[in-house]
Design a protein around this motif. Structure first.
Motif, mmCIF file in Angstrom:
data_model
loop_
_atom_site.group_PDB
_atom_site.id
_atom_site.type_symbol
_atom_site.label_atom_id
_atom_site.label_comp_id
_atom_site.label_asym_id
_atom_site.label_seq_id
_atom_site.Cartn_x
_atom_site.Cartn_y
_atom_site.Cartn_z
ATOM 1 N N GLY A 104 32.674 -27.070 33.138
ATOM 2 C CA GLY A 104 32.102 -27.324 34.524
ATOM 3 C C GLY A 104 32.119 -26.450 35.466
ATOM 4 O O GLY A 104 32.578 -25.222 35.237
ATOM 5 N N GLY A 105 31.175 -26.515 36.596
ATOM 6 C CA GLY A 105 31.368 -25.171 37.540
ATOM 7 C C GLY A 105 32.704 -25.281 38.353
ATOM 8 O O GLY A 105 33.151 -24.196 38.723
ATOM 9 N N TYR A 130 31.972 -27.804 50.535
ATOM 10 C CA TYR A 130 32.237 -28.585 49.208
ATOM 11 C C TYR A 130 34.074 -28.410 49.152
ATOM 12 O O TYR A 130 34.467 -27.323 49.561
ATOM 13 N N ASN A 181 25.796 -27.104 49.976
ATOM 14 C CA ASN A 181 26.251 -28.361 49.915
ATOM 15 C C ASN A 181 27.283 -28.561 51.112
ATOM 16 O O ASN A 181 28.283 -27.704 51.030
ATOM 17 N N ALA A 211 25.860 -23.392 42.542
ATOM 18 C CA ALA A 211 25.619 -24.570 41.644
ATOM 19 C C ALA A 211 24.189 -25.046 41.879
ATOM 20 O O ALA A 211 23.578 -26.015 40.732
ATOM 21 N N THR A 239 26.347 -23.850 36.909
ATOM 22 C CA THR A 239 26.503 -24.945 36.201
ATOM 23 C C THR A 239 25.519 -25.551 35.662
ATOM 24 O O THR A 239 24.206 -25.251 36.211
ATOM 25 N N SER A 241 25.409 -28.866 35.392
ATOM 26 C CA SER A 241 25.412 -30.291 35.723
ATOM 27 C C SER A 241 24.116 -30.557 36.487
ATOM 28 O O SER A 241 23.661 -31.777 35.993
ATOM 29 N N LYS A 242 23.677 -29.631 37.217
ATOM 30 C CA LYS A 242 22.465 -30.198 38.218
ATOM 31 C C LYS A 242 21.089 -30.013 37.433
ATOM 32 O O LYS A 242 20.250 -31.163 37.417
#
Ligand SMILES: Cc1ncc(COP(=O)(O)O)c(C=O)c1O
Length: 403
Positions: A104-105, A130, A181, A211, A239, A241-242
């Protein structure tokens, strides 16, 4: 003597923070279980499928027996592909030796802090931001010093006065989340130059949390690490993830100078040995294979962004920027708070959930309010809700706010 009191735990546990957005999620889930409709804008998770070529490559890797341990810093082809991809987008000559793959990041944050921060060192970090930055800095005995963002003409901008006010001779690190974020802020070339000057002047090392690098709808992302003199003091948080809708697969990377990356890889040895082996083969396909999956993800996110910005700006007492990156909106709701007579963020959040089903996080889920902060903001994540539901939910919010 009995064991089982909080005081029996290590002192540092008292300083460990969390992501309170998960608590909002739990509250929304209870409300839904009670039979109510919920419009989920609270969590930055995604309801979009991981592209099938990535799924296929990971499954093939399992069938091919890529199920044992792999090198601590990640499989070589993935490190090479990441170095090539991020090197090209940043104009930097990264090689595999500059990359340590992570589960993960998020783990990059704690490992960066552990590699560089001594107890008592000060770290500048974004607030609102974050929440894991503050948690990791304080957990490991550092002093977390917040800087914020202010409303500019088209988007939020870095509050340079806050940065200047918070830096001291004890400041060692800067956490910099360009494509931010929760605000959706991104630095102009001029702002990046100013940050680079500030970093050099105060001899800081920087975590560039990127990210959301690839989550953008117009223009190109820019990195602090690309500026002269920055690559030797910047670690990039990458990451999967996105961009690839892989939040649950847990894969990311730290990319930067070998002095730091080698330590981070050693922390891998100590923490998890290696990131999930077959997932890395899926991610390699994501980076090097057919790109129609990520393109479709961006196109869908853009439709959601357009719908959400348009509707939020129709809600009485709400103003909202139209950021070209991230999947977050951070509308100013000061007028709405006044109209409805709410004194606290929680009053607004709970009433909106119970009376419209619209669930969101507030500014306080991204850090303590800073002295002198008078405006109210909430965060909408549109990564986990369809255009139709965005329209339905925000339509209800509009009617409720206007009533
Ligand atoms: C700013 C920022 N950094 C890092 C992360 C970590 O994401 P992940 O661990 O899924 O890569 C997130 C996730 O929401 C984020 O918003």
């Amino acid at each position: 003597m009995t064991f089982g009191r909080t005081a029996d735990l290590a002192d540092r546990v008292q300083r460990l923070g969390t992501e309170t957005a998960f608590a909002v999620s739990a509250e929304a889930a209870v409300w839904r279980e009670q039979g109510h409709t919920v419009y989920p804008f609270h969590l930055g998770d995604m309801d979009l499928a991981t592209p099938p070529n990535i799924v296929g490559a990971a499954l093939k890797a399992i069938h091919d027996g890529k199920t044992g341990y792999c090198p601590n810093a990640g499989i070589l082809p993935l490190r090479e592909a990441l170095a090539a991809d991020v090197g090209a987008s940043h104009g930097l000559p990264y090689g595999a030796e500059n990359v340590a793959v992570q589960p993960g990041g998020k783990p990059v944050i704690g490992k960066f802090v552990l590699a560089l921060m001594n107890p008592g060192d000060e770290v500048l970090y974004p607030n609102p931001g974050y929440p894991i930055y503050e948690s990791q800095i304080e957990f490991h005995g550092g002093v977390a010093r917040p800087y914020g963002y202010v409303e500019g003409t088209d988007n939020f901008e870095l509050d340079f006065d806050a940065l200047e006010a918070q830096v001291t001779p004890r400041t060692k690190l800067l956490v910099f989340n360009n494509l931010q974020n929760p605000t959706g802020a991104e630095s102009s070339p001029e702002e990046l130059e100013r940050v680079a000057e500030f970093v050099l002047k105060h001899d800081l090392v920087v975590l560039c949390d990127e990210a959301y690098w690839d989550i953008r709808y117009l223009g190109a992302s820019r990195s602090l690490a690309s500026l002269p003199g920055m690559d030797e003091r910047c670690v990039i948080l990458y990451t999967f993830s996105k961009k690839f809708a892989m939040t649950g697969w847990r894969l990311g990377a730290a990319i930067g100078p070998t002095l730091i990356i080698d330590v981070i890889a050693m922390l891998n040895v100590n923490d998890e040995s290696c990131s999930n082996h077959f997932v890395q083969w899926g991610a390699l396909e994501g980076l090097t294979g057919d790109q129609s999956g990520p393109r479709a993800i961006i196109a869908e996110l853009r439709r959601r962004r357009d719908a959400a910005v348009e509707l939020l700006n129709q809600v009485p007492g709400v103003t909202c920027f139209n950021p070209e990156s991230t999947f977050y909106l951070f509308p100013n709701v000061t007028g709405l708070m006044e109209r409805k007579g709410f004194a606290t963020y929680d009053d607004l959040r709970r009433a909106a959930l119970e009376e419209t089903g619209v669930s969101f996080c507030t500014r306080l889920h991204f850090g303590r309010a800073l002295p002198g902060e008078h405006e109210f903001y909430i965060r909408f994540a549109y990564s986990g809700i369809s255009v139709d539901l965005i329209r339905e939910g925000l339509g209800k919010l509009k009617a409720w706010a206007g009533a």
